[in-house]
Design an enzyme around this catalytic site. Structure first.
Site, PDB file in Angstrom:
ATOM      1  N   HIS A 181     -85.303 -44.133 -19.137  1.00 16.52           N
ATOM      2  CA  HIS A 181     -84.151 -44.784 -18.785  1.00 16.52           C
ATOM      3  C   HIS A 181     -82.798 -43.981 -19.302  1.00 16.52           C
ATOM      4  CE1 HIS A 181     -80.873 -47.226 -17.167  1.00 16.52           C
ATOM      5  NE2 HIS A 181     -80.384 -47.340 -18.282  1.00 16.52           N
TER       6      HIS A 181
ATOM      7  N   ASN B 148     -91.419 -44.634 -15.197  1.00 19.86           N
ATOM      8  CA  ASN B 148     -90.826 -43.455 -15.014  1.00 19.86           C
ATOM      9  C   ASN B 148     -90.470 -42.795 -16.438  1.00 19.86           C
ATOM     10  OD1 ASN B 148     -88.549 -44.901 -15.226  1.00 19.86           O
ATOM     11  ND2 ASN B 148     -87.354 -44.124 -13.418  1.00 19.86           N
TER      12      ASN B 148
ATOM     13  N   GLU C  51     -74.599 -50.939 -21.662  1.00 22.11           N
ATOM     14  CA  GLU C  51     -75.801 -50.910 -22.214  1.00 22.11           C
ATOM     15  C   GLU C  51     -75.998 -50.858 -23.657  1.00 22.11           C
ATOM     16  OE1 GLU C  51     -77.637 -49.042 -17.973  1.00 22.11           O
ATOM     17  OE2 GLU C  51     -77.344 -47.910 -19.840  1.00 22.11           O
TER      18      GLU C  51
ATOM     19  N   ARG D 182     -78.849 -37.309 -17.657  1.00 17.68           N
ATOM     20  CA  ARG D 182     -79.691 -37.490 -16.369  1.00 17.68           C
ATOM     21  C   ARG D 182     -80.281 -36.173 -15.997  1.00 17.68           C
ATOM     22  NH1 ARG D 182     -78.601 -42.386 -14.537  1.00 17.68           N
ATOM     23  NH2 ARG D 182     -78.907 -41.776 -12.284  1.00 17.68           N
TER      24      ARG D 182
ATOM     25  N   ARG E 103     -89.091 -36.732 -16.633  1.00 14.22           N
ATOM     26  CA  ARG E 103     -89.795 -37.614 -15.714  1.00 14.22           C
ATOM     27  C   ARG E 103     -90.957 -36.682 -14.960  1.00 14.22           C
ATOM     28  NH1 ARG E 103     -84.421 -40.644 -14.234  1.00 14.22           N
ATOM     29  NH2 ARG E 103     -84.813 -42.579 -15.370  1.00 14.22           N
TER      30      ARG E 103
ATOM     31  N   TYR F 198     -81.554 -55.622 -16.615  1.00 14.19           N
ATOM     32  CA  TYR F 198     -81.837 -54.928 -15.239  1.00 14.19           C
ATOM     33  C   TYR F 198     -81.089 -56.143 -14.327  1.00 14.19           C
ATOM     34  CZ  TYR F 198     -84.693 -50.880 -16.803  1.00 14.19           C
ATOM     35  OH  TYR F 198     -85.230 -49.736 -17.036  1.00 14.19           O
TER      36      TYR F 198
ATOM     37  N   LYS G 216     -89.428 -45.515 -22.328  1.00 14.66           N
ATOM     38  CA  LYS G 216     -90.300 -46.633 -21.645  1.00 14.66           C
ATOM     39  C   LYS G 216     -91.606 -46.855 -22.155  1.00 14.66           C
ATOM     40  CE  LYS G 216     -87.301 -46.851 -17.622  1.00 14.66           C
ATOM     41  NZ  LYS G 216     -87.467 -47.290 -15.974  1.00 14.66           N
TER      42      LYS G 216
ATOM     43  N   THR H  37     -84.676 -40.143 -10.675  1.00 10.58           N
ATOM     44  CA  THR H  37     -85.478 -41.487 -10.787  1.00 10.58           C
ATOM     45  C   THR H  37     -86.810 -41.873 -10.255  1.00 10.58           C
ATOM     46  OG1 THR H  37     -82.939 -42.617 -10.946  1.00 10.58           O
ATOM     47  CG2 THR H  37     -84.891 -44.073 -10.948  1.00 10.58           C
TER      48      THR H  37
ATOM     49  N   PHE I 162     -88.749 -54.309  -6.508  1.00  9.37           N
ATOM     50  CA  PHE I 162     -89.320 -53.875  -7.491  1.00  9.37           C
ATOM     51  C   PHE I 162     -88.970 -54.613  -8.847  1.00  9.37           C
ATOM     52  CE2 PHE I 162     -85.467 -51.113  -7.033  1.00  9.37           C
ATOM     53  CZ  PHE I 162     -84.988 -51.296  -8.214  1.00  9.37           C
TER      54      PHE I 162
HETATM   55  P1  CMP Z   1     -84.148 -46.926 -14.713  1.00  9.77           P
HETATM   56  O1  CMP Z   1     -83.276 -45.596 -14.824  1.00  9.77           O
HETATM   57  O2  CMP Z   1     -84.735 -47.621 -15.754  1.00  9.77           O
HETATM   58  O3  CMP Z   1     -83.155 -48.060 -13.647  1.00  9.77           O
HETATM   59  C1  CMP Z   1     -83.813 -48.907 -12.744  1.00  9.77           C
HETATM   60  C2  CMP Z   1     -85.437 -48.818 -12.843  1.00  9.77           C
HETATM   61  O4  CMP Z   1     -86.099 -49.443 -11.785  1.00  9.77           O
HETATM   62  C3  CMP Z   1     -85.578 -47.146 -12.584  1.00  9.77           C
HETATM   63  O5  CMP Z   1     -85.221 -46.508 -13.503  1.00  9.77           O
HETATM   64  C4  CMP Z   1     -87.291 -47.403 -12.311  1.00  9.77           C
HETATM   65  O6  CMP Z   1     -87.993 -47.544 -13.118  1.00  9.77           O
HETATM   66  C5  CMP Z   1     -86.966 -48.535 -11.198  1.00  9.77           C
HETATM   67  N1  CMP Z   1     -86.777 -48.556  -9.936  1.00  9.77           N
HETATM   68  C6  CMP Z   1     -85.833 -48.239  -9.230  1.00  9.77           C
HETATM   69  N2  CMP Z   1     -86.076 -48.052  -7.789  1.00  9.77           N
HETATM   70  C7  CMP Z   1     -87.582 -48.381  -7.698  1.00  9.77           C
HETATM   71  C8  CMP Z   1     -88.393 -48.417  -6.257  1.00  9.77           C
HETATM   72  N3  CMP Z   1     -87.863 -48.252  -5.297  1.00  9.77           N
HETATM   73  N4  CMP Z   1     -89.574 -48.710  -6.625  1.00  9.77           N
HETATM   74  C9  CMP Z   1     -90.151 -48.969  -7.797  1.00  9.77           C
HETATM   75  N5  CMP Z   1     -89.125 -48.858  -9.103  1.00  9.77           N
HETATM   76  C10 CMP Z   1     -87.975 -48.610  -9.049  1.00  9.77           C
END
Ligand code: CMP
Length: 142
Positions: free
Chosen positions: A116, A113, A127, A86, A103, A50, A10, A92, A58
């Site tokens: 992905h 974070n 994807e 993962r 992370r 997304y 990211k 996450t 968010f």
């Molecule tokens: P990712 O694996 O890219 O998939 C969806 C993304 O949304 C996740 O990682 C985070 O970057 C973001 N995300 C998911 N839940 C939240 C949350 N509660 N608050 C902020 N960002 C979020």
């Protein structure tokens, strides 16, 4: 089973100059990088990627962040790749990410974070197709 999974380094991780460090973790863990490229996502690309989150609070912040700078998208191949990737990334929400995970080391917030990864083989297939044509994927024979 040998699987493929999809990875995004990211914008916050690209900005920290840790693309190579993250690729090193992938390779050290036994993944083969079979496709990769850098790109700066458009708003439309980020929203489409997304789309399942479009009603979440968010979502707008996520799209703004994901379009704030370049990302590196890749296809990783290996045994049990979806789950092992993962595990390497950690939770996450980086507050819950175990020490030594990507992370824990590189995230700045829940949204920023660092990486992905696909959450299932079905998501991985979708994807990968979203970002790569068949001709951009280079399976290894050695
Ligand atoms: P990712 O694996 O890219 O998939 C969806 C993304 O949304 C996740 O990682 C985070 O970057 C973001 N995300 C998911 N839940 C939240 C949350 N509660 N608050 C902020 N960002 C979020």
């Amino acid at each position: 089973t040998i699987e493929r999974t999809f990875s995004i380094v990211k914008p916050n991780a690209v900005a920290k100059n840790v693309i190579g460090a993250i690729f090193n973790r992938f390779e050290t863990a036994g993944f083969k990088i079979i496709a990769t490229k850098m790109l700066h996502l458009t708003k439309e690309q980020a929203e489409g990627f997304y789309a399942e989150h479009k009603d979440r609070p968010f979502f707008n912040g996520l799209v703004e962040f994901m379009t704030s700078g370049p990302v590196v998208v890749s296809v990783l191949e290996g045994e049990n790749a979806v789950q092992r990737h993962r595990d390497l990334m950690g939770a996450t929400n980086p507050s819950n990410a175990l020490a030594g995970t990507l992370r824990a080391d590189y995230a700045d917030s829940f949204t920023e974070n660092a990486t992905h990864g696909s959450d299932s083989t079905d998501s991985a297939a979708r994807e990968i197709t979203y970002f790569f044509g068949e001709g951009e994927i280079c399976p290894r024979t050695r």
